[in-house]
Enzyme design. Structure first.
Site, PDB file in Angstrom:
ATOM      1  N   ASN A  87       0.801  -1.235   0.000  1.00  0.00           N
ATOM      2  CA  ASN A  87       0.000   0.000   0.000  1.00  0.00           C
ATOM      3  C   ASN A  87       0.831   1.281   0.000  1.00  0.00           C
ATOM      4  O   ASN A  87       0.366   2.304  -0.497  1.00  0.00           O
ATOM      5  CB  ASN A  87      -0.913  -0.038   1.241  1.00  0.00           C
ATOM      6  N   TYR A 152       3.735   9.751 -11.188  1.00  0.00           N
ATOM      7  CA  TYR A 152       2.856   8.976 -10.303  1.00  0.00           C
ATOM      8  C   TYR A 152       1.968   8.031 -11.122  1.00  0.00           C
ATOM      9  O   TYR A 152       1.847   6.844 -10.811  1.00  0.00           O
ATOM     10  CB  TYR A 152       2.001   9.948  -9.494  1.00  0.00           C
ATOM     11  N   ALA A 153       1.376   8.571 -12.214  1.00  0.00           N
ATOM     12  CA  ALA A 153       0.476   7.761 -13.043  1.00  0.00           C
ATOM     13  C   ALA A 153       1.216   6.586 -13.673  1.00  0.00           C
ATOM     14  O   ALA A 153       0.684   5.469 -13.760  1.00  0.00           O
ATOM     15  CB  ALA A 153      -0.165   8.622 -14.124  1.00  0.00           C
ATOM     16  N   SER A 155       3.867   5.088 -12.416  1.00  0.00           N
ATOM     17  CA  SER A 155       4.154   4.096 -11.369  1.00  0.00           C
ATOM     18  C   SER A 155       2.907   3.273 -11.061  1.00  0.00           C
ATOM     19  O   SER A 155       2.976   2.061 -10.851  1.00  0.00           O
ATOM     20  CB  SER A 155       4.678   4.785 -10.097  1.00  0.00           C
ATOM     21  N   LYS A 156       1.743   3.928 -11.069  1.00  0.00           N
ATOM     22  CA  LYS A 156       0.505   3.234 -10.713  1.00  0.00           C
ATOM     23  C   LYS A 156      -0.019   2.377 -11.873  1.00  0.00           C
ATOM     24  O   LYS A 156      -0.596   1.315 -11.662  1.00  0.00           O
ATOM     25  CB  LYS A 156      -0.544   4.260 -10.272  1.00  0.00           C
ATOM     26  N   ILE A 185      -9.524   9.688  -2.066  1.00  0.00           N
ATOM     27  CA  ILE A 185      -9.777   9.194  -0.710  1.00  0.00           C
ATOM     28  C   ILE A 185      -9.260  10.210   0.302  1.00  0.00           C
ATOM     29  O   ILE A 185      -8.163  10.763   0.141  1.00  0.00           O
ATOM     30  CB  ILE A 185      -9.087   7.824  -0.485  1.00  0.00           C
TER      31      ILE A 185
HETATM   32  N1  LIG Z   1      -5.556   9.176  -0.879  1.00  0.00           N
HETATM   33  C1  LIG Z   1      -5.926   9.016  -2.136  1.00  0.00           C
HETATM   34  O1  LIG Z   1      -6.766   9.765  -2.654  1.00  0.00           O
HETATM   35  C2  LIG Z   1      -5.339   7.913  -2.970  1.00  0.00           C
HETATM   36  C3  LIG Z   1      -5.874   7.711  -4.238  1.00  0.00           C
HETATM   37  C4  LIG Z   1      -5.365   6.698  -5.044  1.00  0.00           C
HETATM   38  C5  LIG Z   1      -4.332   5.907  -4.575  1.00  0.00           C
HETATM   39  N2  LIG Z   1      -3.811   6.129  -3.345  1.00  0.00           N
HETATM   40  C6  LIG Z   1      -2.723   5.239  -2.934  1.00  0.00           C
HETATM   41  O2  LIG Z   1      -3.047   4.623  -1.712  1.00  0.00           O
HETATM   42  C7  LIG Z   1      -1.863   4.338  -0.978  1.00  0.00           C
HETATM   43  C8  LIG Z   1      -1.986   4.930   0.420  1.00  0.00           C
HETATM   44  O3  LIG Z   1      -2.168   6.319   0.293  1.00  0.00           O
HETATM   45  P1  LIG Z   1      -2.705   7.254   1.460  1.00  0.00           P
HETATM   46  O4  LIG Z   1      -3.674   8.182   0.851  1.00  0.00           O
HETATM   47  O5  LIG Z   1      -3.078   6.459   2.653  1.00  0.00           O
HETATM   48  O6  LIG Z   1      -1.369   8.093   1.689  1.00  0.00           O
HETATM   49  P2  LIG Z   1      -0.623   8.560   2.999  1.00  0.00           P
HETATM   50  O7  LIG Z   1       0.410   9.517   2.556  1.00  0.00           O
HETATM   51  O8  LIG Z   1      -1.600   8.985   4.030  1.00  0.00           O
HETATM   52  O9  LIG Z   1       0.065   7.204   3.494  1.00  0.00           O
HETATM   53  C9  LIG Z   1       1.129   6.610   2.802  1.00  0.00           C
HETATM   54  C10 LIG Z   1       1.984   5.853   3.789  1.00  0.00           C
HETATM   55  O10 LIG Z   1       3.107   5.333   3.078  1.00  0.00           O
HETATM   56  C11 LIG Z   1       4.271   5.571   3.860  1.00  0.00           C
HETATM   57  N3  LIG Z   1       5.471   5.699   3.064  1.00  0.00           N
HETATM   58  C12 LIG Z   1       5.734   6.639   2.113  1.00  0.00           C
HETATM   59  N4  LIG Z   1       6.995   6.505   1.682  1.00  0.00           N
HETATM   60  C13 LIG Z   1       7.542   5.471   2.369  1.00  0.00           C
HETATM   61  C14 LIG Z   1       8.833   4.870   2.370  1.00  0.00           C
HETATM   62  N5  LIG Z   1       9.834   5.309   1.609  1.00  0.00           N
HETATM   63  N6  LIG Z   1       9.031   3.825   3.196  1.00  0.00           N
HETATM   64  C15 LIG Z   1       8.048   3.379   4.000  1.00  0.00           C
HETATM   65  N7  LIG Z   1       6.827   3.918   4.057  1.00  0.00           N
HETATM   66  C16 LIG Z   1       6.580   4.955   3.239  1.00  0.00           C
HETATM   67  C17 LIG Z   1       3.981   6.894   4.559  1.00  0.00           C
HETATM   68  O11 LIG Z   1       4.832   7.093   5.682  1.00  0.00           O
HETATM   69  C18 LIG Z   1       2.523   6.759   4.902  1.00  0.00           C
HETATM   70  O12 LIG Z   1       2.322   6.178   6.163  1.00  0.00           O
HETATM   71  C19 LIG Z   1      -0.718   4.952  -1.793  1.00  0.00           C
HETATM   72  O13 LIG Z   1      -0.114   3.942  -2.583  1.00  0.00           O
HETATM   73  C20 LIG Z   1      -1.418   5.953  -2.676  1.00  0.00           C
HETATM   74  O14 LIG Z   1      -0.700   6.209  -3.864  1.00  0.00           O
HETATM   75  C21 LIG Z   1      -4.292   7.116  -2.532  1.00  0.00           C
END
Ligand SMILES: NC(=O)c1ccc[n+]([C@@H]2O[C@H](COP(=O)([O-])OP(=O)(O)OC[C@H]3O[C@@H](n4cnc5c(N)ncnc54)[C@H](O)[C@@H]3O)[C@@H](O)[C@H]2O)c1
Length: 254
Positions: A87, A152-153, A155-156, A185
């Protein structure tokens, strides 16, 4: 709540906050032992205080050395790993003409390479036990990008293909691999430069008022966790290689 994950051991990356924390909480509440990997030590420690059977594993997922060390430690302690939730991720807005290789490499390392390393290093454990559930977190940005998200896009988007491909490799071993593409989200990631993007006028007018998101609101981390829990469970027995879009309908509108 039932004990869907009784005696199951789950690894959740990026577990310190947002979607990862919600997934850790959900799996833990349903009986799993959850090992949370994150770079945010203090937040991980705080989770340990709330969750039963939660193990904090501080790690920088941009570092293969860190990942390998963490997995060796986990393997020494646990005889099985049933669930892997990849995640952790970072978002970095930059227009393509201003984007540099350094940024590309960092985002790719955390968002994509870490998923690759976690999968390849844990696949042998799951293959040996003849069971596994892998859930990779992608994003709707891969299919319907906003401005300035090329890195980002990319990578995803790679996560969609990677997940399909490993699902083929791992199916003979009882391992199912799927992905989730969340839309918008409400998490710390939705706060950009101190502004919660889900509260801006543009978001409220366009995404909510004009129902660009048909369900007319951002999603909550728990709504991703519900889908992740299904994909991580035994109830998921005939779904593999899919990316499930969880976006309130965002990508079905123009
Ligand atoms: N929030 C959104 O709208 C959304 C939408 C689509 C996808 N996502 C994806 O969902 C996932 C979670 O996102 P989120 O919104 O909870 O983000 P967030 O930033 O709240 O949480 C991401 C977590 O990843 C950890 N992290 C980042 N870099 C790291 C590293 N180098 N080593 C270890 N941990 C690391 C952070 O410390 C954090 O706890 C991500 O992959 C994000 O791309 C989020």
């Amino acid at each position: 709540m039932g004990e869907r994950f009784q005696d199951r051991v789950a690894i959740v990356t990026g577990a310190a906050q947002g979607i990862g924390a919600a997934i850790a909480l959900r799996l833990s509440r349903e009986g799993a032992t959850v090992i949370g990997l994150d770079i945010k030590r203090d937040e991980l420690a705080a989770l340990s205080a709330h969750l039963p059977r939660f193990e904090a594993e501080p790690v920088d997922l941009a570092s293969l050395t860190d990942i390998a060390r963490a997995i060796e430690k986990i393997r020494g302690k646990h005889s099985r790993i049933d669930v892997l939730i990849n995640n952790a991720g970072v978002m970095d807005y930059v227009r393509i003409d201003l984007a540099g290789l350094e940024k590309w490499r960092r985002v790719m390392a955390i968002n994509l390479e870490a998923q690759f390393h976690m999968c390849r290093l844990l696949a042998p454990v799951m293959m040996e036990q003849g069971y596994g559930r892998i859930v990779n977190i992608a994003s709707t940005e891969a299919v319907q990008p906003e401005p300035h998200v090329s890195i980002y896009a990319a990578s995803k988007g790679a996560i969609f293909s990677f997940t399909r491909a490993i699902a083929v490799d791992l199916a003979p071993f009882g391992i199912l691999a799927n992905a989730i593409a969340p839309g918008c989200i409400h998490t710390p990631m939705s706060i950009v430069n101190g502004v919660d993007e889900t509260t801006t006028d543009v978001f409220q007018e366009w995404y909510v008022g004009k129902r660009k998101i048909p369900l007319a609101r951002p999603g909550e981390p728990e709504e991703i966790a519900a889908v992740a829990a299904f994909l991580a469970s035994d109830e998921c027995s005939y779904v593999t290689g899919q990316t499930i879009i969880v976006d309130g309908g965002l990508t079905i509108t123009n």
